[in-house]
Design an enzyme around this catalytic site. Structure first.
Site, PDB file in Angstrom:
ATOM      1  N   ASP A  48      -1.693  -0.442   6.182  1.00  0.00           N
ATOM      2  CA  ASP A  48      -1.806   0.320   7.427  1.00  0.00           C
ATOM      3  C   ASP A  48      -3.232   0.541   7.880  1.00  0.00           C
ATOM      4  O   ASP A  48      -3.450   0.951   9.028  1.00  0.00           O
ATOM      5  CB  ASP A  48      -1.137   1.690   7.266  1.00  0.00           C
ATOM      6  CG  ASP A  48      -1.993   2.653   6.446  1.00  0.00           C
ATOM      7  OD1 ASP A  48      -2.456   3.667   7.008  1.00  0.00           O
ATOM      8  OD2 ASP A  48      -2.213   2.387   5.250  1.00  0.00           O
TER       9      ASP A  48
ATOM     10  N   LYS B  37     -10.668  -1.253  -2.669  1.00  0.00           N
ATOM     11  CA  LYS B  37     -10.567  -1.706  -1.290  1.00  0.00           C
ATOM     12  C   LYS B  37     -11.795  -1.213  -0.519  1.00  0.00           C
ATOM     13  O   LYS B  37     -12.234  -0.084  -0.750  1.00  0.00           O
ATOM     14  CB  LYS B  37      -9.307  -1.126  -0.636  1.00  0.00           C
ATOM     15  CG  LYS B  37      -8.002  -1.477  -1.335  1.00  0.00           C
ATOM     16  CD  LYS B  37      -6.826  -0.779  -0.647  1.00  0.00           C
ATOM     17  CE  LYS B  37      -5.526  -1.004  -1.389  1.00  0.00           C
ATOM     18  NZ  LYS B  37      -4.372  -0.337  -0.727  1.00  0.00           N
TER      19      LYS B  37
ATOM     20  N   THR C  16      -2.639   0.918  -4.415  1.00  0.00           N
ATOM     21  CA  THR C  16      -3.114   2.092  -3.691  1.00  0.00           C
ATOM     22  C   THR C  16      -4.514   2.499  -4.114  1.00  0.00           C
ATOM     23  O   THR C  16      -4.903   2.317  -5.279  1.00  0.00           O
ATOM     24  CB  THR C  16      -2.146   3.277  -3.900  1.00  0.00           C
ATOM     25  OG1 THR C  16      -2.660   4.443  -3.243  1.00  0.00           O
ATOM     26  CG2 THR C  16      -1.945   3.595  -5.380  1.00  0.00           C
ATOM     27  N   SER C  17      -5.264   3.063  -3.180  1.00  0.00           N
ATOM     28  CA  SER C  17      -6.586   3.614  -3.509  1.00  0.00           C
ATOM     29  C   SER C  17      -6.485   5.006  -4.118  1.00  0.00           C
ATOM     30  O   SER C  17      -7.479   5.530  -4.628  1.00  0.00           O
ATOM     31  CB  SER C  17      -7.451   3.672  -2.244  1.00  0.00           C
ATOM     32  OG  SER C  17      -7.755   2.374  -1.782  1.00  0.00           O
TER      33      SER C  17
ATOM     34  N   ASP D 229      -0.303   5.215   0.873  1.00  0.00           N
ATOM     35  CA  ASP D 229      -0.603   6.244   1.874  1.00  0.00           C
ATOM     36  C   ASP D 229      -0.665   5.646   3.268  1.00  0.00           C
ATOM     37  O   ASP D 229      -1.454   4.734   3.531  1.00  0.00           O
ATOM     38  CB  ASP D 229      -1.932   6.937   1.545  1.00  0.00           C
ATOM     39  CG  ASP D 229      -1.864   7.717   0.247  1.00  0.00           C
ATOM     40  OD1 ASP D 229      -1.165   8.733   0.212  1.00  0.00           O
ATOM     41  OD2 ASP D 229      -2.504   7.291  -0.737  1.00  0.00           O
TER      42      ASP D 229
ATOM     43  N   ASP E  35       0.861  -1.175   0.000  1.00  0.00           N
ATOM     44  CA  ASP E  35       0.000   0.000   0.000  1.00  0.00           C
ATOM     45  C   ASP E  35       0.908   1.238   0.000  1.00  0.00           C
ATOM     46  O   ASP E  35       2.114   1.146   0.256  1.00  0.00           O
ATOM     47  CB  ASP E  35      -0.892  -0.019   1.245  1.00  0.00           C
ATOM     48  CG  ASP E  35      -1.713   1.244   1.408  1.00  0.00           C
ATOM     49  OD1 ASP E  35      -2.414   1.618   0.459  1.00  0.00           O
ATOM     50  OD2 ASP E  35      -1.614   1.866   2.480  1.00  0.00           O
TER      51      ASP E  35
END
Length: 220
Positions: free
Chosen positions: A171, A146, A113-114, A12, A10
């Site tokens: 995270d 996600k 990543t989103s 961020d 991931d």
């Protein structure tokens, strides 16, 4: 002990401490819409894609889901966050060393990543594109973001590996649920919110001291 077939990261809050940047841009957007985000809603946004973030924002502020207004909100948020990304992004503890170790060991990697592609490209100026064999962004999974497993399934498919042979590093509750649902072993390193630890997840305070052998040990 087998090593991971791939490591799926991931971005961020996992590699870079960018959630603090999102705090600023989200607060600025809320102010422009005439309100302020509650802490609970801000926490729920962590790990979310842009569309879900807009829904949470408008619901929290008591605003109707006007498509034009929400699209304008997306543009505002992207522009403001990009400005802040250009000012610099701090690494999370141990993240840079782990990326370098995985790269040196020749283990395939993906960034999952989103965050949308345009902003991810800005962040990669700090992180380094060469660390990743593939990158999957929030606007590249046909809306199946996600916590659905699709982003991690796509990353594994593009790398030609089985999710069960991969370690994902996350995270947030949203991201950890996504990776676990895909069948990955998940190394959870919380940043701003606590993460419920379920099957297939291992909790660690930081990435400091984590190397490829430690990731392989997670696979048993």
């Amino acid at each position: 002990m087998r090593g991971p077939a791939a490591v799926l990261f991931d971005m961020d809050g996992t590699l870079i401490d960018s959630e603090k940047v999102w705090d600023v841009s989200l607060a600025d957007l809320a102010a422009s819409l005439g309100g302020a985000l509650t802490p609970e809603t801000r926490a729920a946004m962590i790990g979310s894609n842009m569309d879900r973030t807009m829904v949470l924002m408008f619901d929290d502020l008591g605003l109707a889901h006007d498509r034009s207004a929400m699209d304008e909100g997306c543009r505002f948020l992207t522009k403001r966050t990009e400005e802040l990304f250009h000012e610099g992004l701090p690494w999370r503890p141990g993240a840079a060393d782990l990326l370098a170790a995985v790269k040196a060991a020749g283990v395939p990697t993906a960034l999952v990543t989103s965050t949308e592609r345009a902003l991810t490209e800005v962040a990669l100026d700090t992180i380094g594109r060469d660390f990743f064999d593939v990158t999957i962004c929030g606007d590249e999974v046909d809306g199946r973001n996600k916590p659905l497993p699709d982003p991690y399934l796509k990353a594994a498919r593009l790398l030609g590996v089985e999710p069960a042979d991969c370690v994902a590093v996350e995270d947030s509750p949203t991201g950890s649920a996504s990776a676990a649902a895909a069948g990955c072993t998940v190394l959870v390193v919380p940043c701003d919110v606590d993460v419920p630890i379920g099957p297939g997840m291992v909790l660690r305070e930081t990435l400091v001291g984590v190397d490829v052998a430690a990731l392989g040990a997670l696979l048993g």
